[in-house]
Design an enzyme around this catalytic site. Structure first.
Site, PDB file in Angstrom:
ATOM      1  N   LYS A  81     -19.535  18.176   5.153  1.00  0.00           N
ATOM      2  CA  LYS A  81     -18.337  18.158   6.310  1.00  0.00           C
ATOM      3  C   LYS A  81     -18.303  16.716   7.103  1.00  0.00           C
ATOM      4  CE  LYS A  81     -15.549  20.160   9.005  1.00  0.00           C
ATOM      5  NZ  LYS A  81     -14.520  20.467   8.552  1.00  0.00           N
TER       6      LYS A  81
ATOM      7  N   SER B  94       0.870  -1.119  -0.099  1.00  0.00           N
ATOM      8  CA  SER B  94       0.051   0.004   0.198  1.00  0.00           C
ATOM      9  C   SER B  94       0.754   1.283  -0.186  1.00  0.00           C
ATOM     10  CB  SER B  94      -1.155  -0.254   1.207  1.00  0.00           C
ATOM     11  OG  SER B  94      -0.334  -0.240   2.515  1.00  0.00           O
TER      12      SER B  94
END
Length: 341
Positions: A220, A168
């Site tokens: 948000k 990764s």
């Protein structure tokens, strides 16, 4: 009464002595803190050629006959003297180490090491990075990868050695190298993104506990731990993951153009032997093999930027390492931090 007076005098002297020692210790600690704030850390440089030479000489002392060893030493001294009279420029290799945790904390040293070596390194030199990392936070490993891009941009050849794992975010760093070397059973790949968090809304609702989540801006907060998640929020969160994954794929493809990126960007991992077939690596070779062979023809300098840490920080680091390597092996973030996986 005379005994009490003598005892009181002795006690007063002892207290005075202890107080004086404490004052001195506090003054020294303050002075050290002041110096630490000014300098922050220092660069350590070790010539690995000397390390290899000392090991060889120690072995020779044990297995080579004394007369033969004495003759060999004379020949080596004569060769060294001749080399000093006729100096030839030997290539230089700067060796860096990156042992990555979830937060890519080692980037704090890496950035200084790269800054230092770029003041001297030329395209005739080489940087070798011994990389070990299973990945972690996107923004942290993005910064670590950006540091290695500085080496590429300066035109200095970069070789990445993976002995155990570069997955990764770790592979995101590795792919920047012009050459990637891997041990046969190292773990590589995992080009994907994952994020997970628990949701306690139903549990809290069962106990009549309300949670108010107030935001300004439609997205948000997409998913929450305590509030009730919506399908729209889940879709937005998934879109963000897909966007991050696409950026990850494009980044790897930019530096490893020989890859079929759609075939390897599935989140899967491969052992070094299989990774070679996928062109995730260029050669099967350990870092020890590579550096030992290069030491015959080049000067190897290992760089390490050592941060100066206070006693509380050292205790905190020890505790953090213990927790991260034990309890936190199965731990995941309880917020919306995204991870390379």
């Amino acid at each position: 009464m005379e005994f009490l007076a003598d005892y009181a005098s002795f006690l007063a002297k002892t207290v005075t002595l202890v107080a004086a020692v404490l004052v001195v210790l506090i003054a020294l600690a303050s002075l050290r803190r002041g110096r630490s704030k000014q300098t922050g850390g220092h660069l350590e440089v070790h010539k690995l050629n000397d390390f290899y030479k000392s090991m060889r000489e120690r072995l020779e002392q044990s297995i080579v006959e004394k007369d033969q060893l004495k003759l060999q030493r004379k020949q080596e001294a004569k060769a060294a003297k001749l080399a000093r009279k006729n100096p030839e420029s030997r290539p230089r290799i700067f060796v860096l180490d990156f042992d990555g945790d979830i937060k890519a904390s080692a980037v704090e040293s890496l950035r200084h090491e790269i800054t230092a070596l770029l003041t001297m390194a030329t395209p005739e030199d080489e940087v070798v990075l011994r990389l070990e990392s299973g990945g972690g936070m996107v923004h942290s490993y993005g910064l670590a990868a950006s540091q290695l891009v500085r080496i590429r941009d300066a035109g200095v050849p970069l070789t990445v050695c993976v002995d155990k794992v570069a997955a990764s975010g770790g592979y995101m760093m590795a792919c920047i190298g012009q050459k990637i070397l891997s041990a046969p059973f190292a773990i590589l790949g995992s080009i994907g993104v994952v994020a997970q968090l628990p949701n306690l809304h139903r549990l809290m609702k069962k106990h009549d506990i309300d949670v108010e989540v107030l935001t300004a801006g439609e997205y948000k907060r997409t998913l929450t731990i305590f509030g009730e998640n919506t399908e729209k929020g889940r879709e937005k969160f998934q879109d963000d993951l897909e966007t991050t994954h696409e950026l990850f794929k494009n980044f790897v493809a930019q530096y490893r153009q020989q890859l079929c990126i759609d075939d390897v960007a599935t989140g899967e991992v491969w052992l070094g032997i299989a990774a070679l077939g996928k062109q995730l690596v260029d050669e099967l070779q350990t870092s020890d093999q590579y550096l030992a062979s290069r030491a015959r023809e080049a000067d190897l300098f290992q760089l390490h930027y050592a941060e100066k840490k206070s006693l509380p920080e050292r205790f905190g680091m020890a505790a953090s390492v213990a927790v991260e390597s034990g309890v936190l092996k199965g731990w995941t973030r309880l917020n919306e931090q995204r991870f390379w996986q």
